[in-house]
Design an enzyme around this catalytic site. Sequence first.
Site, mmCIF file in Angstrom:
data_model
loop_
_atom_site.group_PDB
_atom_site.id
_atom_site.type_symbol
_atom_site.label_atom_id
_atom_site.label_comp_id
_atom_site.label_asym_id
_atom_site.label_seq_id
_atom_site.Cartn_x
_atom_site.Cartn_y
_atom_site.Cartn_z
ATOM 1 N N ASP A 1 8.576 -1.273 2.144
ATOM 2 C CA ASP A 1 8.153 0.030 2.570
ATOM 3 C C ASP A 1 9.964 -0.890 3.386
ATOM 4 O O ASP A 1 10.546 0.378 3.957
ATOM 5 C CB ASP A 1 7.792 0.433 3.208
ATOM 6 C CG ASP A 1 7.009 -0.973 4.810
ATOM 7 O OD1 ASP A 1 7.101 -1.864 4.148
ATOM 8 O OD2 ASP A 1 7.511 -0.556 5.881
ATOM 9 N N ASP B 1 1.735 -3.926 5.636
ATOM 10 C CA ASP B 1 2.223 -2.952 6.631
ATOM 11 C C ASP B 1 2.799 -2.058 5.836
ATOM 12 O O ASP B 1 3.494 -2.509 5.678
ATOM 13 C CB ASP B 1 2.353 -3.541 7.475
ATOM 14 C CG ASP B 1 0.465 -4.072 8.383
ATOM 15 O OD1 ASP B 1 -0.423 -3.611 8.276
ATOM 16 O OD2 ASP B 1 1.336 -5.078 8.873
ATOM 17 N N ASP C 1 3.446 -6.241 0.017
ATOM 18 C CA ASP C 1 3.415 -6.247 1.277
ATOM 19 C C ASP C 1 2.501 -4.919 1.455
ATOM 20 O O ASP C 1 1.801 -4.055 0.525
ATOM 21 C CB ASP C 1 5.452 -5.589 1.485
ATOM 22 C CG ASP C 1 4.889 -4.926 3.752
ATOM 23 O OD1 ASP C 1 4.964 -6.406 3.743
ATOM 24 O OD2 ASP C 1 5.804 -3.827 4.224
#
Length: 342
Positions: free
Chosen positions: A228, A32, A30
Site C-alpha cells: 500500500d 499493515d 505487506d
Amino acid sequence: MNGSEQADRAAPRSAAGLPLLRLYDAVLLDLDGVVRVGSRPVPHAVPVLRGLRDAGRRTAYVTNNANRPPADVAADLRRWGLAVAEEEVVTSAEAAARLAADRCRHLAPVLVIGSQALRTAVAAHGLRPVAFERDGPAAVVQGFAPTVSWQELAEAGHAVARGVPWIVTNTDLTAPTPRGTVPGNGALVAVVQAATGAEPIVAGKPSPPLLREAARRAGAHRPLMVGDSLDTDVQGAHRAGYDSLLVLTGRTRPADLFAAPPHLRPTHLGRDLRALCAPPLVTDRRAEGWWCQGWYARVEDGVLLLEGSGDTCAGLRAACAAAWSAAPSLPDPFRALAMLDA
C-alpha cells in the site's frame, strides 16, 4: 525507458484475460494497510487470501516490524481463519539476521540491540547474541523495541565506531501505536549514525534483502509484491527486481500516484486484494491520451483531464499513464481527481 514505456508496465498482452495471480509464482504481501488495519482485517482480504490458499498459490507475509516474532504474527492471522504457517511470515529481523550470518563465522558474537524476537532470529542463524561491546562482537544488528535505552545505543555506537558491520532491520522514522505515531527504528538508527558517521546496511523495505528472503522462503522465481506504500513496498519491489501491485487500502492516495517518479510507480494497480483475482488493468495509447476500460485520460495545457465511466480504478490507471507520460512536469490533477470522486 521512455515515458510511454514507463506509463504501462502491466502484464504482457499475451496474458490478457488471466487473473493477475496467474502471472506470478508467488505473492508477497505487506501486512499493515494490505491485510490488516490495526487489529482488524482489511475488507475482502480474508476471502481473497483463503482463495489463494485453495488455489495452491504460494504466499509470504512481509513486514518491516522486527519487534514481534513470526509465530505471533501467524497466530494473529489464523484467528481470522487463515491457514498461515510461521514460516510464511518474514520479518525484517530475520532478513537482518541472515545478512549478519553471511558476514560472520558460525557462533560469532553479535551485538543485538532490539527485541527478544531479534535476538532469537540472530541465534537461529547460528550466531551468538551479546549485549556489550566488550564482548568483541563481529557485527551489530539493530532493531526497534520500546525498551531500547541510551546505554544500549551507546554500546552499539562503540562497536560501530570500531568498524564492524552495522546491520539494521529497517529505517522507518516513525511507528504507529494506539496512541498515535511515535519514533521508529529509523530515529534510533539516526542516534548511532550521528555519533559515528557510519552508514548502516539496511535489511527491511525498501532495501532488497527482506523481499529476497521472502521470495527464497516461498521458492519463487517470479514473485509479485503487494503493498500500500510507494516508498517502501513499491520501491522495495523495484530495487529487488520484482513486479508490484499497489492496493488503495492503506497509505497511498491518487494524487501521490500522479506525482510518483519512475522508481515509485507500481506495475499494477488495484482497489484492494480482489485485484489479484481479476485480469490486470492495461492501458492503450490513443491519439494524445491513454485508454483503460471505458476511461480516457490526457494532458492538455498542463491539466490532467479524465473522462469516462465504470470502475474508477481503471480511470485512475488511465490518469496515471497520462500523468507519467507527461513527466517530468506534473500536470494539475484537480479535474481528474474530481472525476474519480464523482
